[in-house]
Design a protein around this motif. Structure first.
Motif, short mmCIF file in Angstrom:
data_model
loop_
_atom_site.label_atom_id
_atom_site.label_comp_id
_atom_site.label_asym_id
_atom_site.label_seq_id
_atom_site.Cartn_x
_atom_site.Cartn_y
_atom_site.Cartn_z
N SER B 265 -19.23 4.40 -33.56
CA SER B 265 -19.12 5.36 -32.47
C SER B 265 -19.86 4.80 -31.27
O SER B 265 -20.92 4.19 -31.40
CB SER B 265 -19.70 6.70 -32.89
OG SER B 265 -20.96 6.53 -33.50
N CYS B 266 -19.27 4.99 -30.10
CA CYS B 266 -19.76 4.37 -28.86
C CYS B 266 -21.24 4.68 -28.65
O CYS B 266 -21.66 5.83 -28.70
CB CYS B 266 -18.94 4.88 -27.69
SG CYS B 266 -19.51 4.31 -26.09
N ILE B 267 -22.03 3.62 -28.40
CA ILE B 267 -23.47 3.84 -28.26
C ILE B 267 -23.82 4.39 -26.88
O ILE B 267 -24.93 4.84 -26.65
CB ILE B 267 -24.30 2.56 -28.54
CG1 ILE B 267 -23.85 1.42 -27.64
CG2 ILE B 267 -24.17 2.16 -29.99
CD1 ILE B 267 -24.73 0.21 -27.74
N ILE B 268 -22.87 4.36 -25.96
CA ILE B 268 -23.12 4.91 -24.63
C ILE B 268 -22.87 6.42 -24.64
O ILE B 268 -23.71 7.22 -24.25
CB ILE B 268 -22.22 4.25 -23.56
CG1 ILE B 268 -22.26 2.73 -23.68
CG2 ILE B 268 -22.58 4.73 -22.16
CD1 ILE B 268 -23.50 2.05 -23.20
N CYS B 269 -21.68 6.82 -25.11
CA CYS B 269 -21.29 8.23 -25.00
C CYS B 269 -21.39 8.96 -26.34
O CYS B 269 -21.18 10.17 -26.40
CB CYS B 269 -19.87 8.35 -24.45
SG CYS B 269 -18.62 7.69 -25.58
N GLY B 270 -21.68 8.23 -27.41
CA GLY B 270 -21.81 8.88 -28.71
C GLY B 270 -20.48 9.27 -29.32
O GLY B 270 -20.45 9.93 -30.35
N SER B 272 -17.71 10.61 -27.38
CA SER B 272 -16.89 11.55 -26.63
C SER B 272 -15.93 10.84 -25.69
O SER B 272 -15.01 11.46 -25.18
CB SER B 272 -17.79 12.51 -25.84
OG SER B 272 -18.67 11.77 -25.03
N GLY B 273 -16.13 9.54 -25.50
CA GLY B 273 -15.22 8.79 -24.64
C GLY B 273 -15.83 8.51 -23.29
O GLY B 273 -16.25 9.43 -22.60
N CYS B 274 -15.90 7.22 -22.91
CA CYS B 274 -16.43 6.84 -21.60
C CYS B 274 -15.79 5.53 -21.19
O CYS B 274 -14.93 5.01 -21.89
CB CYS B 274 -17.96 6.70 -21.65
SG CYS B 274 -18.53 5.31 -22.64
N ALA B 275 -16.21 5.01 -20.05
CA ALA B 275 -15.59 3.77 -19.57
C ALA B 275 -15.89 2.61 -20.51
O ALA B 275 -15.04 1.75 -20.74
CB ALA B 275 -16.10 3.45 -18.16
N ALA B 276 -17.11 2.59 -21.07
CA ALA B 276 -17.50 1.45 -21.92
C ALA B 276 -16.61 1.34 -23.15
O ALA B 276 -16.34 0.25 -23.63
CB ALA B 276 -18.96 1.60 -22.34
N CYS B 277 -16.14 2.48 -23.69
CA CYS B 277 -15.30 2.44 -24.89
C CYS B 277 -13.84 2.71 -24.54
O CYS B 277 -13.05 3.03 -25.40
CB CYS B 277 -15.81 3.43 -25.93
SG CYS B 277 -15.90 5.13 -25.33
N LYS B 278 -13.49 2.60 -23.26
CA LYS B 278 -12.13 2.85 -22.77
C LYS B 278 -11.64 4.22 -23.22
O LYS B 278 -10.46 4.39 -23.59
CB LYS B 278 -11.16 1.76 -23.25
CG LYS B 278 -11.39 0.42 -22.59
CD LYS B 278 -10.19 -0.50 -22.85
CE LYS B 278 -10.59 -1.95 -22.88
NZ LYS B 278 -9.85 -2.71 -23.88
ZN LIG Z 1 -18.13 5.61 -24.87
#
Ligand SMILES: [Zn+2]
Lengths: 812, 343
Positions: B265-270, B272-278
């Motif tokens: 799971s994306c370490i930036i947004c946890g 929920s979806g953000c730019a780092a994980c597209k």
């Molecule tokens: Zn993310």
């Protein structure tokens, strides 16, 4: 691979998943969707209009006045497109409507004539690049119909990342088989929306066009065209059909729309039909203009020396004898499995076509397309593997489609020349082997439940084995038991497997000591205030470096044989940003040429670069810059026997590539130079005027590393020591290290420690000599030493120095 | 309301104590006393007087805190007065200003990629993995053929390979070390192979032609896909944190079957979806799978007896994610201001 959501749903009518759900499921089946592109966005205001009449604009040569009917009253539109004609259908934005790029079209006057809205080109609608004229629509429409709905443009395009083992997923049917409920059983080929021509044709014949296929071994015949395979290894099967009387024209909108939805450019109805079936079924097809084929004949053979052809892209290609060519009676007309020739290309004057539906050897296609540097949709599929059993279906489908959209008819049975019929792949699957690899229990019925929807036939075999017959489209990637096991795991769902840590047996491989050694060196250098750098191993060329055969650029065309040049570039980078205190080190691999035809020789190097202040600037004083003694101390520290086998530092004799003469040291192990250090020559660094001198060093780390050092306790001294200072007038020719060695040699059993504490030149000392002041410490392990003991030992040292080195104590 | 009052008191206390400590003579000290505790305009006295107007709900807490601050300042004033009296007339023995900064030493640091490699190796060491090494210039046999990747198959194109000459190339992954280790050792095998790999990729924000990779390999009788999931899941939780979710999805590598891509799971947004994980909520961190029997055959292991798993991950890429670095090329610039951030 581009997949249209609408197309998928046409093939699998039961599929109710949203586009996002489709993408998520494909991702979890191993075909990740990189992107979902929304198609037909912003086209809500576009209508379909019929141009009722066209006449010249009275005040402009290039403009026309069109009477346009789009549902309501007929309105006038001023149009600049050269291709507008009365009676044709076009996309139309009424005044007040908005184009996909956000531009609102106003009612306006152009050169004095009123204009109500605009007829649109492909480019203006965001559907393609064609801006040469307005987009003429082919089909039956109602004036004022909404463009998006009439052309079924509201769609989603999935950009699917298909791994090289799954050529079966390079088609809509392949993707639909993965997704449809019930798998293969849930996928059906829908009928084509029939045009007027086809409706007439099917009324005559009642249903789909008559189509028979005649099997042949190596020579077949279709409608007077002979078809022969000369090289069955490279072409195990070649099917051909002839359609006479086609009318080559633009495709109807539903067909052109399908191709646009997957990002392909519509060309003409015949070519579009082959591309449609390629995208639907994954079988590459080619249409030849039959009247351009000499013979008429098709001969599948290797090219002859000197043969060539001009391919569809207009390039003249020379063929080699290991390339497979499709030839007519005289010469090559296509590069097998790669691209057709332009001479036999289907054009607007074509009336009779021969459709090729063939199977080519993947390796041969791969070799050929690499040699020609020509990758196509066809070669991409052939080199990954095309379903050997899917050819008849694809040929039927494309013939039916061409007759539907371009008219014409087949009067003779198609030929199926098949010198190497594919036999189905049958694999024995042991349920206990599934458990051995996957760690979960399974039985015949669960395996069948995973495999059957994908088209595998599962029957009970001997000894509890399952006999699994692989469908043709999976015959390339599923050939072994383990391939079936992966299939079971994939469809079972990786996320459903437990993840419990279990005990394990320790491995037989011990930790490579070089890693430990590097860790220790790194932490020592970090403790000395250095920052670890990592520089690129790919460097510009120079004599003696190992070259790359296919470098990306000359700047990265060779392998480094030293770390220091790379670190000096990093110093320059930091100087360039105004940073004057830079202390870097790197531990990395270097390469030297090896034996001819063999691998280069690799070694691990350690390099250090230092410039600027010895310590951060402090208010208490001006600060001192790094000098030779800092470099020497660093070397003495890292050269500890834990990392090197008894290395010694010696003054470097003569000139050096990187270092200033007289300010360079060499590192030696038993007379063998393993490294060097010193002040970097000014010309070796591009430094701004304010920068201080740069110091550096580079060492080869011994391979293997020295064995772990065994530390042994030494009893602490129990009795006090006696110290004597000895200032020695030493000729310049005699190195301090020699004096020190001589002192140790003559010092006797009580000499415990020797250290230089002063070096002096100046008044009171003769020319070409200097005074070296040593502090000597004497100690006995079992008693308190007396002054006489120390004096006697010092006397012995002095006379030894006088005799051996001509060194005299300094007069007091 | 109450928080801001208490915070104001804390600031006042700090201010007053600093002023007391730096007052060099009795006159200055007296001015400090008047400023804070003066009966008429002292800052603390004013607060104490205003207590009566406060909401009775919060009055007791603010009141007791204000009294405490007044007492602390009064004690400090008293102590400083005694000190000043004692020092009166004696010359200073040390430097006149002890607030000047100390004499610092340069502080070094490891490269962020090395830090990530070391951390990964430490976690796997505790799971029984030792480290192994292999050459960076390899033969086609070790880089492709022994890893079940025939050169005439499109799978050989999955990575753009840099060649040196003939069949010698720069390894495109650390997987050849698997083969070299199995050629020399018998199971059980449990190794990790960190090292540099090379690809014919033009450098950009997420690509370098040379970058690090860590290969892992475990082989023994009875090793299963469940063990693979367990060990890699354990690693992900230890490296990225216990809250991290881990996802295994099917993929393809010629030398493993079944093959998997491992996402966390994306370490930036946890998630929920953000730019780092597209926008997907997931980040791809490694490829893995069960060792293909063809690889065991190439090294002379009996594939019916032994099973194993292998995995590979990119410390350069993981360091980008871990530290939130926007451009992979920063790793090779070696700007000291960049390097100094990771110590
Ligand atoms: Zn993310």
């Amino acid at each position: 691979m581009n997949i249209s959501y609408r197309w998928l749903r046409a093939l699998a009518p039961e599929l109710r998943d949203s586009p996002q759900e489709v993408a998520d499921r494909l991702t979890m089946y191993g075909a990740p969707v990189d992107e979902i592109v929304r198609l037909g966005e912003g086209l809500g205001d576009i209508l379909i209009a019929r141009v009722e009449s066209v006449r010249r604009h009275p005040n402009a040569d290039r403009l026309t006045l069109c009477e346009v009917s789009a549902g309501g009253e007929v309105v006038r539109v001023v149009c600049g497109a050269p291709n507008v004609r009365a009676g044709a259908w076009y996309p139309y934005v009424p005044a007040g409507g908005v184009l996909p790029n956000g531009v609102r079209i106003q009612q306006t006057r152009i050169r004095g004539e009123e204009s109500n809205g605009m007829l649109c080109s492909e480019a203006e609608l965001g559907l393609g690049r064609d801006q040469g004229g307005i987009l003429e629509l082919h089909g039956t429409f109602e004036p004022g119909e909404r463009f998006v709905e009439a052309l079924a443009l509201d769609d989603h395009r999935f950009v699917v990342d298909v791994t090289p083992n799954r050529p079966d997923l390079l088609s809509h049917v392949g993707i639909a088989r993965e997704l449809a409920h019930g798998g293969v059983a849930g996928v059906t080929l829908p009928p084509f929306p029939a045009g007027a021509q086809a409706r007439r044709a099917s009324r005559r014949r009642g249903g789909a066009p008559a189509f028979a296929i005649a099997a042949a071994d190596t020579i077949g015949e279709v409608d007077g065209v002979s078809v022969r395979i000369d090289d069955a290894d490279l072409c195990p099967r070649y099917m051909a059909a002839v359609i006479r009387g086609v009318q080559v024209a633009l495709s109807p909108e539903w067909l052109a729309g399908r191709l646009r939805a997957v990002g392909a450019r519509p060309i003409n109805n015949v070519v579009d039909a082959t591309n449609y079936v390629l995208s639907e079924l994954g079988q590459p097809l080619h249409a030849f203009d039959l009247d351009r084929l000499a013979g008429p004949a098709i001969v599948v053979r290797r090219a002859r020396a000197g043969e060539g052809l001009t391919t569809l892209d207009g390039q003249a290609r020379k063929l080699e004898p290991d390339m497979l060519a499709i030839c007519d009676a005289e010469r090559p007309v296509a590069v097998a499995g790669v691209m057709g020739g332009s001479e036999s290309e289907v054009s607007s004057t074509t009336t009779n076509v021969l459709i090729e539906c063939a199977l080519f050897d993947p390796k041969s296609v791969r070799r050929t397309r690499k040699a020609l540097d020509l990758s196509t949709d066809a070669s991409y599929r052939f080199e990954r593997g095309v379903d050997p059993t899917g050819l008849p279906m694809a040929l039927r489908r494309v013939v039916h489609l061409i007759v539907t959209v371009a008219g014409g008819k087949t009067t003779a049975a198609a030929t199926d020349v098949c010198p190497r019929p594919a036999s189905p792949v049958v694999i024995d699957l042991r349920p206990q082997r599934v458990a051995q690899v996957l760690g979960i229990e399974c039985n015949a019925s669960s395996v069948r439940a995973q495999l059957k929807p994908l088209g595998f036939q599962v029957k009970p075999g001997r000894r509890g084995f399952l006999r699994v017959t692989v469908p043709g489209w999976r015959s390339y990637d599923v050939t072994r038991e383990v391939d079936l096991i992966e299939e079971v795991a994939r469809r079972y769902g990786y996320d459903r497997f437990p993840a419990d840590l279990r005990p394990y047996r320790p491995g037989t491989v011990s930790d490579d000591p070089s890693f430990q050694r590097e860790e220790e060196l790194r932490s020592e250098l970090v403790a000395c205030g250095l920052l670890e750098a990592r520089t690129a191993a790919l460097v510009p060329g120079r004599a003696g470096l190992v070259p790359l055969a296919n470098p990306l650029s000359a700047e990265e065309g060779h392998l480094r044989d030293a770390l220091l040049p790379g670190l000096l570039r990093r110093i320059e980078h930091n100087f360039g940003r105004g940073l004057r205190d830079v202390r870097l080190f790197e531990i990395g691999t270097i390469f030297r040429p090896g034996a001819a035809g063999g691998q280069p020789v690799e070694a691990t190097h350690l390099a250090i670069v230092l410039t600027g202040l010895r310590a951060p600037a402090h208010w208490s004083g001006p600060g001192e810059t790094i000098d030779l003694w800092d470099v020497r101390a660093l070397l003495e520290q890292v050269l500890a026997p834990a990392h090197f086998y008894g290395a010694e530092l010696h003054p470097w004799a003569g000139d050096h590539v990187y270092f200033d003469r007289d300010l360079a040291l060499s590192v030696q192990v038993s007379g063998h130079v393993i490294g060097e250090g010193g002040r970097v020559r000014r010309e070796a660094v591009d430094a701004p005027p304010w920068a201080g001198p740069v110091w550096g060093s580079e060492l080869t780390l011994p391979d293997p590393p020295p064995p772990p050092r065994i530390v042994k306790f030494e009893p602490l001294p129990a009795f006090p020591a006696v110290e004597r200072d000895l200032a020695l007038v030493t000729p310049d020719a005699v190195a301090a290290v020699r004096v020190e060695r001589a002192i140790r040699a003559a010092g006797g059993e009580f000499l415990d420690h020797v250290a230089i504490f002063d070096v002096y030149r100046g008044p009171g000392i003769p020319e070409r000599t200097r005074s070296l002041a040593f502090r000597l410490r004497f100690r006995a392990p079992d008693r308190t030493l007396r002054d006489e003991d120390a004096d006697r030992a010092t006397g012995a040292i002095v006379s030894h120095l006088r005799e051996e080195l001509g060194v005299e104590p300094r007069a007091r | 309301m109450i928080e801001s009052l208490l915070k104001g008191l804390a600031v006042l206390e700090r201010e007053a104590l600093d002023a007391v400590a730096t007052a060099g003579d009795a006159d200055t000290l007296e001015q400090v006393r008047i400023l804070y505790l003066g009966r008429k305009d002292g800052k603390v006295s004013a607060i104490l007087r205003a207590l009566a107007e406060l909401d009775p709900e919060i009055r007791p807490r603010v009141g007791s805190e204000a009294n405490r601050v007044r007492d602390v300042i009064r004690d400090a004033l008293e102590r400083r007065t005694t000190e000043l009296t004692a020092l009166a007339g004696r010359p200073r023995e040390g430097p006149d200003d002890l607030t000047l900064p100390g004499r610092a030493r340069w502080v070094g640091g490891l490269h962020p990629v090395t830090r990530v490699i070391d951390e990964i190796c430490r976690i796997f060491a505790s799971l029984g993995f030792t480290r192994a090494r292999g050459p960076e210039a390899e033969t086609e046999w070790y880089n492709f053929v022994a890893l079940n990747t025939p050169l005439d198959h499109p799978a050989a194109d999955m990575q753009a390979t840099l060649y040196l000459s003939g069949n010698i190339l720069l390894r495109s992954h650390t997987s050849p070390v698997q083969v070299r280790v199995m050629e020399r050792h018998q199971p059980p095998i449990r190794i990790l192979a960190p090292g540099m790999v090379y690809r014919r990729d033009a450098p950009d924000a997420s690509h370098l032609p040379a970058f690090s990779q860590i290969e892992g390999l475990a082989v023994d009788g009875g090793v299963t896909f469940v063990d693979l999931k367990a060990v890699l899941g354990e690693f992900a939780h230890r490296f990225f944190g216990p809250e991290t979710r881990v996802r295994f999805r099917p993929s393809f590598f010629p030398f493993t079957e079944p093959s998997a891509e491992v996402d966390v799971s994306c370490i930036i947004c946890g998630g929920s979806g953000c730019a780092a994980c597209k926008g997907t909520g997931w980040m791809e961190i490694m490829g893995a799978g069960m060792v293909d029997p063809a690889v065991f055959e190439a090294v002379g292991y009996d594939p019916q007896r032994y099973t194993g798993y292998a995995f590979g991950m990119g410390p350069h890429r993981i360091a980008l994610l871990k530290y939130g670095i926007p451009d992979i090329r920063l790793f090779h610039e070696n700007d000291v201001r960049f390097l100094e951030q990771f110590r």
